[in-house]
Design a protein around this motif. Structure first.
Motif, mmCIF file in Angstrom:
data_model
loop_
_atom_site.group_PDB
_atom_site.id
_atom_site.type_symbol
_atom_site.label_atom_id
_atom_site.label_comp_id
_atom_site.label_asym_id
_atom_site.label_seq_id
_atom_site.Cartn_x
_atom_site.Cartn_y
_atom_site.Cartn_z
ATOM 1 N N GLN A 184 10.017 -0.768 2.947
ATOM 2 C CA GLN A 184 8.789 -0.714 3.725
ATOM 3 C C GLN A 184 8.358 -2.142 4.031
ATOM 4 O O GLN A 184 8.443 -3.007 3.176
ATOM 5 C CB GLN A 184 7.678 0.001 2.956
ATOM 6 C CG GLN A 184 7.984 1.434 2.575
ATOM 7 C CD GLN A 184 6.875 2.028 1.709
ATOM 8 O OE1 GLN A 184 5.851 1.412 1.467
ATOM 9 N NE2 GLN A 184 7.105 3.233 1.239
ATOM 10 N N THR A 185 7.899 -2.404 5.230
ATOM 11 C CA THR A 185 7.462 -3.752 5.572
ATOM 12 C C THR A 185 6.137 -3.716 6.312
ATOM 13 O O THR A 185 5.841 -2.762 7.036
ATOM 14 C CB THR A 185 8.500 -4.467 6.463
ATOM 15 O OG1 THR A 185 8.547 -3.826 7.739
ATOM 16 C CG2 THR A 185 9.877 -4.467 5.818
ATOM 17 N N ARG A 211 -6.932 -1.924 -6.066
ATOM 18 C CA ARG A 211 -5.893 -2.806 -5.544
ATOM 19 C C ARG A 211 -6.498 -4.168 -5.218
ATOM 20 O O ARG A 211 -7.632 -4.244 -4.749
ATOM 21 C CB ARG A 211 -5.285 -2.207 -4.271
ATOM 22 C CG ARG A 211 -4.697 -0.820 -4.466
ATOM 23 C CD ARG A 211 -4.316 -0.198 -3.145
ATOM 24 N NE ARG A 211 -4.031 1.233 -3.274
ATOM 25 C CZ ARG A 211 -3.894 2.069 -2.257
ATOM 26 N NH1 ARG A 211 -4.016 1.602 -1.007
ATOM 27 N NH2 ARG A 211 -3.650 3.341 -2.457
ATOM 28 N N SER A 261 5.114 -0.491 -0.944
ATOM 29 C CA SER A 261 5.439 -0.386 -2.369
ATOM 30 C C SER A 261 6.922 -0.520 -2.662
ATOM 31 O O SER A 261 7.311 -0.680 -3.811
ATOM 32 C CB SER A 261 4.935 0.956 -2.918
ATOM 33 O OG SER A 261 5.490 2.029 -2.189
ATOM 34 N N THR A 262 7.766 -0.452 -1.623
ATOM 35 C CA THR A 262 9.210 -0.547 -1.845
ATOM 36 C C THR A 262 9.830 -1.537 -0.874
ATOM 37 O O THR A 262 9.222 -1.937 0.111
ATOM 38 C CB THR A 262 9.889 0.822 -1.641
ATOM 39 O OG1 THR A 262 9.715 1.242 -0.279
ATOM 40 C CG2 THR A 262 9.290 1.871 -2.565
ATOM 41 N N ALA A 263 11.081 -1.888 -1.162
ATOM 42 C CA ALA A 263 11.778 -2.894 -0.354
ATOM 43 C C ALA A 263 12.052 -2.418 1.062
ATOM 44 O O ALA A 263 12.212 -3.223 1.980
ATOM 45 C CB ALA A 263 13.096 -3.275 -1.040
ATOM 46 N N ARG A 282 -0.283 -1.013 3.013
ATOM 47 C CA ARG A 282 0.169 -0.999 1.619
ATOM 48 C C ARG A 282 1.659 -0.711 1.635
ATOM 49 O O ARG A 282 2.112 0.275 2.204
ATOM 50 C CB ARG A 282 -0.542 0.094 0.816
ATOM 51 C CG ARG A 282 0.002 0.198 -0.626
ATOM 52 C CD ARG A 282 -0.590 1.375 -1.364
ATOM 53 N NE ARG A 282 -0.243 2.667 -0.787
ATOM 54 C CZ ARG A 282 0.936 3.261 -0.930
ATOM 55 N NH1 ARG A 282 1.913 2.663 -1.612
ATOM 56 N NH2 ARG A 282 1.165 4.442 -0.374
ATOM 57 N N ASP A 330 -1.566 -5.073 0.741
ATOM 58 C CA ASP A 330 -1.270 -4.923 -0.684
ATOM 59 C C ASP A 330 0.225 -4.686 -0.790
ATOM 60 O O ASP A 330 0.722 -3.610 -0.439
ATOM 61 C CB ASP A 330 -2.053 -3.744 -1.286
ATOM 62 C CG ASP A 330 -3.432 -4.157 -1.789
ATOM 63 O OD1 ASP A 330 -3.502 -5.157 -2.522
ATOM 64 O OD2 ASP A 330 -4.421 -3.490 -1.434
ATOM 65 N N ASP A 331 0.945 -5.703 -1.240
ATOM 66 C CA ASP A 331 2.403 -5.648 -1.299
ATOM 67 C C ASP A 331 2.856 -5.307 -2.714
ATOM 68 O O ASP A 331 2.400 -5.910 -3.690
ATOM 69 C CB ASP A 331 2.977 -7.002 -0.880
ATOM 70 C CG ASP A 331 4.436 -6.900 -0.466
ATOM 71 O OD1 ASP A 331 5.041 -5.831 -0.706
ATOM 72 O OD2 ASP A 331 4.974 -7.864 0.086
ATOM 73 N N GLY A 332 3.755 -4.335 -2.817
ATOM 74 C CA GLY A 332 4.280 -3.945 -4.114
ATOM 75 C C GLY A 332 3.316 -3.125 -4.943
ATOM 76 O O GLY A 332 3.453 -3.043 -6.168
ATOM 77 N N VAL A 333 2.345 -2.502 -4.291
ATOM 78 C CA VAL A 333 1.338 -1.710 -4.986
ATOM 79 C C VAL A 333 1.659 -0.227 -4.827
ATOM 80 O O VAL A 333 1.866 0.254 -3.719
ATOM 81 C CB VAL A 333 -0.074 -1.993 -4.441
ATOM 82 C CG1 VAL A 333 -1.103 -1.090 -5.109
ATOM 83 C CG2 VAL A 333 -0.431 -3.449 -4.656
ATOM 84 N N SER A 334 1.681 0.488 -5.930
ATOM 85 C CA SER A 334 1.987 1.909 -5.903
ATOM 86 C C SER A 334 0.861 2.712 -5.265
ATOM 87 O O SER A 334 -0.317 2.359 -5.370
ATOM 88 C CB SER A 334 2.217 2.404 -7.338
ATOM 89 O OG SER A 334 2.268 3.815 -7.380
#
Length: 224
Positions: A15-16, A49, A11-13, A9, A37-41
Motif C-alpha cells: 500500500q502506498t 494514531r 499498513s503494508t508494503a 493510512r 499514518d504509515d505502518g499503522v494497523s
C-alpha cells in the motif's frame, strides 16, 4: 479560509500514499495538505494514531477531508461511525475516493441529514464486513483454498459488486422504486428486493468475495 486534506493510512508494503493521492487527484482533488499514518494497523482508532490525532485538531468547519474509504477512519463499525460523527459535528465534509461518497456536516435539512446518516452507517457496516471477511480467512486458514474454490466456502458469487450495492442503498434511501433502481443499476428487480430485505447479508457477501478475489490476485504474497 477552508482547506482540503487527504488522510492516508498505510499498513503494508503493497500500500502506498502515492497511490491513494494519485487516485484522488485523478478525480479532480487538489490538496492543501496530506496527512499520513504509515505502518499503522487498522485495528488502532484514529485518535490513537500519531497523525490521526493531528488530523482531528487540524480540520475546522467548512474543511474537506478526503479518504480512500471510510475504513481509513477507524478500527471497526462503531469507531468509524463515531469518528465520522465527530467530524460532522465540527462541520467538516468527508469525501471518499471509492464510491465518491460525501458526508457533509454542514447540512441542516432533515431529509438530507437522514440520507447522509443512513449512508454513513451502511458504509461503516460495509467496512466492518470486509474486516470480518479478512479475519475469517486468516482465522480458519482457508484463504488459499478460497482462491481456488471460493464457491465451496462462500456460496454463489453475488451478481452485484460493492459500487452497485452502495448505489442501491443510496437510491433506496431516496425512496426510489425497486424497478427504477434496477433500471439505473443494471441489476434485476429481484436482486434489489433481496438487498433491501437484508442489506447486512448483501454487504457480507460482497466483502467475502472481494477478499477472495484479492487473495486470488496475489496468493503467494499473502500466504507468506
Amino acid at each position: 479560509m477552508t482547506k482540503t486534506v487527504l488522510y492516508a493510512r498505510v499498513s503494508t508494503a503493497d500500500q502506498t500514499v502515492d497511490h491513494q493521492k494519485t487516485a484522488a487527484e485523478a478525480k479532480g482533488y487538489v490538496f492543501d495538505e496530506v496527512v499520513t499514518d504509515d505502518g499503522v494497523s487498522g485495528s488502532v482508532s484514529l485518535k490513537a494514531r500519531p497523525q490521526g490525532k493531528r488530523l482531528l485538531d487540524l480540520l475546522r468547519r467548512g474543511d474537506t477531508l478526503v479518504v480512500r474509504w471510510v475504513d481509513r477512519l477507524g478500527r471497526d463499525y462503531n469507531d468509524v461511525t463515531d469518528t465520522i460523527r465527530d467530524f460532522m459535528r465540527k462541520g467538516v465534509i468527508i469525501k471518499t475516493i471509492i464510491n465518491d461518497m460525501e458526508f457533509d456536516g454542514s447540512r441542516t435539512d432533515p431529509m438530507g441529514m437522514a440520507l447522509r446518516d443512513s449512508m454513513m452507517t451502511f458504509m461503516a457496516g460495509m467496512a466492518q464486513a470486509q474486516l470480518e471477511a479478512t479475519k475469517d480467512a486468516q482465522r480458519t486458514g482457508i484463504a488459499h483454498a478460497q482462491t481456488k474454490e471460493p464457491e465451496k466456502f462462500l456460496g454463489r458469487k453475488p451478481t452485484f459488486d460493492g459500487d452497485q450495492l452502495v448505489e442501491v442503498m443510496r437510491l433506496l434511501g431516496l425512496g426510489t422504486s425497486n424497478s427504477e433502481i434496477a433500471r439505473k443499476t443494471g441489476l434485476v428487480r429481484q436482486t434489489i428486493i433481496r438487498i433491501k430485505a437484508d442489506p447486512a447479508k448483501a454487504a457480507q457477501q460482497v466483502a467475502s468475495w472481494e477478499q477472495a478475489e484479492e487473495l486470488r490476485k496475489s496468493p503467494k504474497k499473502r500466504r507468506g
